[in-house]
Write a protein that holds these residues in place. Structure first.
Motif, PDB file in Angstrom:
ATOM      1  N   SER A 177       5.978   7.104  11.060  1.00 32.47           N
ATOM      2  CA  SER A 177       5.388   6.841   9.634  1.00 32.47           C
ATOM      3  C   SER A 177       4.151   6.160   9.956  1.00 32.47           C
ATOM      4  CB  SER A 177       6.072   6.173   8.772  1.00 32.47           C
ATOM      5  OG  SER A 177       6.334   4.798   9.047  1.00 32.47           O
ATOM      6  N   SER A 178       2.907   6.403   8.950  1.00 34.01           N
ATOM      7  CA  SER A 178       1.821   5.689   8.982  1.00 34.01           C
ATOM      8  C   SER A 178       1.583   5.086   7.451  1.00 34.01           C
ATOM      9  CB  SER A 178       0.728   6.509   9.330  1.00 34.01           C
ATOM     10  OG  SER A 178       0.657   7.067  10.345  1.00 34.01           O
ATOM     11  N   MET A 179       1.121   3.778   7.723  1.00 35.27           N
ATOM     12  CA  MET A 179       1.137   2.933   6.514  1.00 35.27           C
ATOM     13  C   MET A 179      -0.265   2.244   6.296  1.00 35.27           C
ATOM     14  SD  MET A 179       4.707   1.479   7.246  1.00 35.27           S
ATOM     15  CE  MET A 179       4.433   2.118   8.817  1.00 35.27           C
ATOM     16  N   SER A 224      -0.974   0.483   9.878  1.00 33.14           N
ATOM     17  CA  SER A 224       0.364   0.156  10.988  1.00 33.14           C
ATOM     18  C   SER A 224       0.950   1.788  11.144  1.00 33.14           C
ATOM     19  CB  SER A 224       1.070  -0.750  10.214  1.00 33.14           C
ATOM     20  OG  SER A 224       0.763  -1.912  10.054  1.00 33.14           O
ATOM     21  N   HIS A 225       1.544   1.996  12.194  1.00 40.40           N
ATOM     22  CA  HIS A 225       2.067   3.077  12.586  1.00 40.40           C
ATOM     23  C   HIS A 225       3.332   2.690  13.397  1.00 40.40           C
ATOM     24  CE1 HIS A 225       2.443   7.473  13.635  1.00 40.40           C
ATOM     25  NE2 HIS A 225       2.786   7.045  14.999  1.00 40.40           N
ATOM     26  N   GLY A 283       0.740  -1.055  -0.092  1.00 38.83           N
ATOM     27  CA  GLY A 283       0.074   0.087  -0.008  1.00 38.83           C
ATOM     28  C   GLY A 283       0.740   1.371   0.185  1.00 38.83           C
ATOM     29  N   ALA A 284       0.463   2.208   0.673  1.00 42.25           N
ATOM     30  CA  ALA A 284       0.808   3.585   0.878  1.00 42.25           C
ATOM     31  C   ALA A 284       1.537   4.107   2.319  1.00 42.25           C
ATOM     32  CB  ALA A 284       0.055   4.909   0.140  1.00 42.25           C
ATOM     33  N   MET A 285       2.488   4.899   2.337  1.00 41.78           N
ATOM     34  CA  MET A 285       2.964   5.269   3.480  1.00 41.78           C
ATOM     35  C   MET A 285       3.322   6.784   3.583  1.00 41.78           C
ATOM     36  SD  MET A 285       6.522   6.785   3.470  1.00 41.78           S
ATOM     37  CE  MET A 285       6.826   6.701   5.328  1.00 41.78           C
ATOM     38  N   ARG A 286       2.741   7.396   4.749  1.00 43.87           N
ATOM     39  CA  ARG A 286       3.093   8.769   4.849  1.00 43.87           C
ATOM     40  C   ARG A 286       4.143   9.126   5.971  1.00 43.87           C
ATOM     41  NH1 ARG A 286       0.779  12.839   7.821  1.00 43.87           N
ATOM     42  NH2 ARG A 286      -0.720  11.474   8.675  1.00 43.87           N
ATOM     43  N   ALA A 287       5.135   9.938   5.793  1.00 41.27           N
ATOM     44  CA  ALA A 287       5.972  10.255   6.771  1.00 41.27           C
ATOM     45  C   ALA A 287       5.368  11.471   7.708  1.00 41.27           C
ATOM     46  CB  ALA A 287       7.355  10.842   6.278  1.00 41.27           C
TER      47      ALA A 287
END
Length: 320
Positions: free
Chosen positions: A152-154, A142-143, A27-31
């Motif tokens: 980060s969050s995914m 997930s975090h 999937g995708a992650m965000r810092a």
């Protein structure tokens, strides 16, 4: 070290229980420090069910490539979840330690990099839809928390498979007490830099089986030549084993790697450097027949001088 002991303990507990799952999510992650700093995310997981409402998991998490960071890591989570139906929904929440490897920069450019390591926490919630077969569909949030560079969050989705229990007689066949195993291996080594330089790697490994769930190994390893550098050495590891099927065994190893490293082969006067580094490995072994085995292993070399590497080895061996 207490978190490393926790991961080792959770995997040891999982080696004596039966119900087990394997999953692949993407999937995708965000810092969290930068709303615009996004990338991909991948999670490979192995879960053991301890009770109707509790499980433990071992996870490899790749947090993608946000700006000036390439980060991945190994985590272990204790899960509390609803009862798992034959078909339908279950929901869960997990928490545990996370050891990360981060390729980052020292001066703001990709030309100068360093490898940072450290401990954080991994926490997750998921929703799983179980199909009539052993397959299931999972969505997971997930975090990662407590990491120096950024949390980060995914958000990831993917598939999993509920693996059947393996009789003790089959486990004994896969790893007999007193077995000796010699394997010849070859593959690729990848330097953990922003350029990810690669080279051909080779290995000669000896293993000794102590119990159906514990092995020890010594391997002579040559990571090949990457640009001007060359590294080789010998490693020793303790392995925890868990059979997936009647012929397939999952392995997790921890140990030390004594190496000889020449960082600049273009300089005839450059000295070779001696180093000792921790080594963490994940592998899969296939029992071809009573004596022959096939082997696939990924190892992470964890250095303190910005020369981490991934070593992928594939080969075969003879048990006697």
């Amino acid at each position: 070290m207490r978190y490393l002991y926790s991961i080792f303990t959770l995997f040891t507990i999982s080696s004596v229980v039966q119900a087990q799952d394997a999953s692949l999510l993407a999937g995708a992650m965000r810092a969290d420090t930068d709303a615009g700093n996004t990338s991909f995310a991948v999670n490979v997981g192995y879960t053991q069910h301890l009770h109707n409402y509790f499980s433990v998991s071992a996870d490899y998490l790749n947090e993608g490539h946000p700006k000036l960071h390439h980060r991945d890591g190994l985590g272990a989570q204790l899960w509390a979840h609803t009862a798992v139906p034959q078909r339908g929904w279950s929901f869960g929440a997990g928490f545990g330690p996370y050891y990360y490897f981060d390729t980052t920069t020292g001066n703001g450019s990709e030309g100068d990099y360093r490898n940072e390591h450290g401990w954080g926490q991994l926490m997750s919630v998921n929703a799983i839809y179980h199909l009539h077969s052993r397959a299931y569909v999972e969505a997971r949030l997930s975090h990662t928390h407590g990491i120096t560079s950024h949390d980060s969050s995914m958000l990831m989705v993917g598939m999993g498979y509920e693996l059947g229990s393996v009789p003790r007689s089959i486990r004994l066949e896969n790893a007999d007490r007193g077995d000796n195993l010699v394997m010849l291996l070859a593959g690729r080594s990848i330097v953990n830099s922003f350029k990810s330089e690669t080279s051909t790697s080779t290995g000669l490994e000896y293993r000794r089986t102590f119990t159906p769930n514990v092995e020890g190994s010594v391997i002579l390893m040559n990571e090949g030549k990457v640009d001007a550098a060359e590294r080789k050495g010998v490693s020793a590891q303790v392995w925890l084993l868990r059979p997936f099927t009647e012929r397939t065994v999952l392995e997790m190893g921890f140990g030390a790697y004594a190496m000889l490293d020449q960082l600049d082969r273009t300089d005839p006067h450059a000295a070779r450097e001696n180093h000792v580094a921790p080594l963490a490995s994940i592998g899969m072994r296939y029992r071809i027949d009573d004596h022959w085995r096939g082997q696939l292993t990924w190892s992470r070399v964890i250095t303190n001088y910005a020369r981490d590497s991934d070593v992928f080895l594939l080969g075969a061996g003879y048990a006697f």
